[in-house]
Design a protein around this motif. Sequence first.
Motif, PDB file in Angstrom:
ATOM      1  N   PRO A 131      -3.508 -20.051  10.048  1.00  0.00           N
ATOM      2  CA  PRO A 131      -4.112 -19.183   9.018  1.00  0.00           C
ATOM      3  C   PRO A 131      -3.418 -19.271   7.667  1.00  0.00           C
ATOM      4  N   LYS A 185      -4.880 -28.034  10.509  1.00  0.00           N
ATOM      5  CA  LYS A 185      -4.833 -28.047  11.971  1.00  0.00           C
ATOM      6  C   LYS A 185      -3.456 -28.499  12.418  1.00  0.00           C
ATOM      7  N   GLN A 191     -11.910 -16.879   6.042  1.00  0.00           N
ATOM      8  CA  GLN A 191     -11.448 -17.991   6.866  1.00  0.00           C
ATOM      9  C   GLN A 191     -10.102 -17.667   7.474  1.00  0.00           C
ATOM     10  N   ASN A 241      -9.147 -17.472  11.441  1.00  0.00           N
ATOM     11  CA  ASN A 241      -8.110 -18.257  12.104  1.00  0.00           C
ATOM     12  C   ASN A 241      -7.135 -17.379  12.866  1.00  0.00           C
ATOM     13  N   ILE A 263      -6.140 -24.156  13.812  1.00  0.00           N
ATOM     14  CA  ILE A 263      -6.029 -24.054  12.347  1.00  0.00           C
ATOM     15  C   ILE A 263      -5.072 -22.919  12.018  1.00  0.00           C
TER      16      ILE A 263
END
Lengths: 819, 70
Positions: free
Chosen positions: A232, A237, A127, A131, A230
Amino acid sequence: MGERGRGGCCPPMDLMRSEPMQLVQLILPVESAHLAVSYLGDLGLIQIKDLNAEKSPFQRTYAIQIKRCGEMSRKLRFFRDQMSKAGLAPTTRSLPQDVLNLDDLEVKLGDLDAELVEINANGEKLQRSYNELMEYKLVLQKAGEFFNSALSSAEARQREYASHQSGEESLETPLLSELETANDLSKHVKLGFIAGLVTREKSMAFERILFRATRGNVFLKQAVVDEPVIDPVSGEKVEKNVFVVFFSGERAKNKILKICEAFGANRYSFSEDVSKKTQMITEVSGRLSELKSTIDAGAVHRGNLLQTIGEQFEQWNLLVRKEKAIYHTLNMLSIDVTKKCLVAEGWSPVFATKQIQEALHRATHDSKSQVDAIFQVLYTREMPPTYFRTNKFNSAFQEIVDAYGVAKYQEANPGVFTIVTFPFLFAVMFGDWGHGICLLLATLYFIVREKKLSSQKLGDIMEMTFGGRYVIMLMAIFSIYTGFIYNEFFSVPFELFASSAYACRDPSCRDSTTVGLIKVRDTYPFGVDPAWHGTRSELPFLNSLKMKMSILLGVAQMNLGIIMSFFNALFFKNSLNVWFQFIPQIIFLNSLFGYLSVLIIIKWCTGSQADLYHVMIYMFLSPTDELGENQLFPGQKTAQLVLLLLALVSVPWMLLPKPFLLKLQHSRQQGDSYAPLPDAEESLRSAANHDSHSHEEFEFSEVFVHQLIHTIEFVLGAVSNTASYLRLWALSLAHSELSVVFYEKVLLLAWGYNNVVILIVGIIVFICATVGVLLVMETLSAFLHALRLHWVEFQNKFYEGDGYKFYPFSLALLDHEEE
Amino acid sequence: MGFLVTTLIFLVVGIIASLCTRICCNRGPSANLLHLTLIITATVCCWMMWAIVYLSQMKPLIVPILNESE
């Protein structure tokens, strides 16, 4: 088992006295100990004493196992957290799977835990890179726009200057040459740039600090990103801006880098070339879609894993909790020096002997042990715990009594009579059969859906109401009865049993509002005559009736309390209490307030106009005076004198003989040359906390003061407790008055307007007021006062309530416990 | 109906109730004694309440005086 003699005076009654308990000692071989404790836990009839109280938790035998269980429950908690985050709920009461061994479960939990942690970590990493790539893409897009626009405007200006370049010898000349050199890009001053993203909130401050730090020698261009990105690092957000900073020189670059780090602005490398830019953008887009599919696949895998955990979660949880409880209990057993057997000591009811022996036998058999467990009963002077075998009906009443104080071992339990008198006294204060029916319907709902509701988790208030459903049911039934007696249905009386006894004096009813009606027929057979409602003399009549009723009921309950103390004295073979406490107490209470009750009844039966206040007060002030019109029966004066004398004599009778006789008893005991030696084991155990009264010391002054306090409390309490029962009158008056107000001033008023809308509004207000004030508030209020009457006025005549409750080691209770 | 007659009715109702409990829930002598005690207590309480209200109305010292509006 206590050394006190058991009373054979009366046949045994369930719930009247707590179960006879015995101190048992179990010697268990080590190999069958775990299984034996497990079976005893299933039985739930033995309270194991902690024999290792001085040891710290780490010194105990099974500390390691408990640590393992703790680790497993930590893993289970982690699973539950993950499941709730993913929105899955563990299925309750799943299909019974095979019974798992604790070791197998430990291994399985460890594997699942590692797997889940790994999946989570990988997911997070993916994820994060996703991002970052998203941000990089944004930088490429937005910063690319800067350069494109800058390049196009620069080209436009260059063309412009090129056309004006010929023959401009003015102040602009140095500028032109600078511009040329800047365009040449072959001079030693080179412009570098840094591109990245910064959060919108910090962008102003970022710009300002950049400006100050580099003394204005940088050029910052920002562009707003429309949707939140978003981050990282934080995973949330945030709104961000894309920025490009142009600078010259190494030092400026370092400063700018540091400032970017301080503001958490992520930097991305960037090349000016247009073709490279488009190439980068396509590459990044491709990688983004790849990552997205990987992340999705990972999420699906995680979801499946959590699903499989969820199916077996409850069962594992229960198993771990059970094992933990068993090991805690095993830690309470003392281990023999040879480490071959464990010794357990505990309290258990006498009736459970067979069941315990059978459980031990089964454990020996199942664990294939060579040696059988030993079960023996010990003798001790300690006071055993109190255990009442209650069912779902009378457990609520017993809890009400226990809330004040747990009964001493085998003393008379007020709970027996509380089952009837508590709802009855509530009903005396609540009396309205309309409200009673509402209450009954509400509680029948709970009772009918008992099974379903008992397995659900209800809120706090609902839980209490549900637990007391049988109490409320009895309260409602008695309220219906007293409602008929007070003749109130939402404050409206009815002629249900016969016609009213009162009628006008003459057919024209002239005198009905001045002198009133007269009694023409027999007394209304059941309850208060309906003719009274709404009259001017209703309150004087009802007040007199209810106050006298309160006194009569109060005297009756207090006498019952004193009689219970008589039964206690008989049971414990305490003849001192019978002769020098029970008898003077009965005499005192009845010669004063029992006599008052008799006078009330005689006055009612004869219709005399004697003033009872006057009679009672002058009985004390001037007992030898003539009674005159206050004479209720012949010989009243002598009777009063005799009763007064009896009351006066009973006070020193209560106070003086008992301490002296106790002293005599004690010295006679000391004089005995033969006294049993304390048991060797018992003396070792004598450090136990629950020690009965020590027979060694006898402080006469202490005993005398104790008796003095007891006597004063009783004598003064006789007056104050009797007066306290007048709350029965007060609350019943409040209830009926509120009821009348709601009926007449809301419902009848709304009816009088002959308008449907007003009627409907009136009905709604009436219902809300009835439910809120009368059904909820009055119920709680009457409940509280009935409780107080029981706890104080009834129980202080006989109840000691300084025992401790029996808490058996039961695995079934774990099911209902929260962690 | 008279004081005595109704008292007898209460007594009979009490006896019938204790017989019913003995028939339906016969669970050993100590439990039976408990049920009997409860029934007796309930009967006595109800009877006392009725008797008090009845006795107070037998020879009344005050009578209902109606309000003007009625």
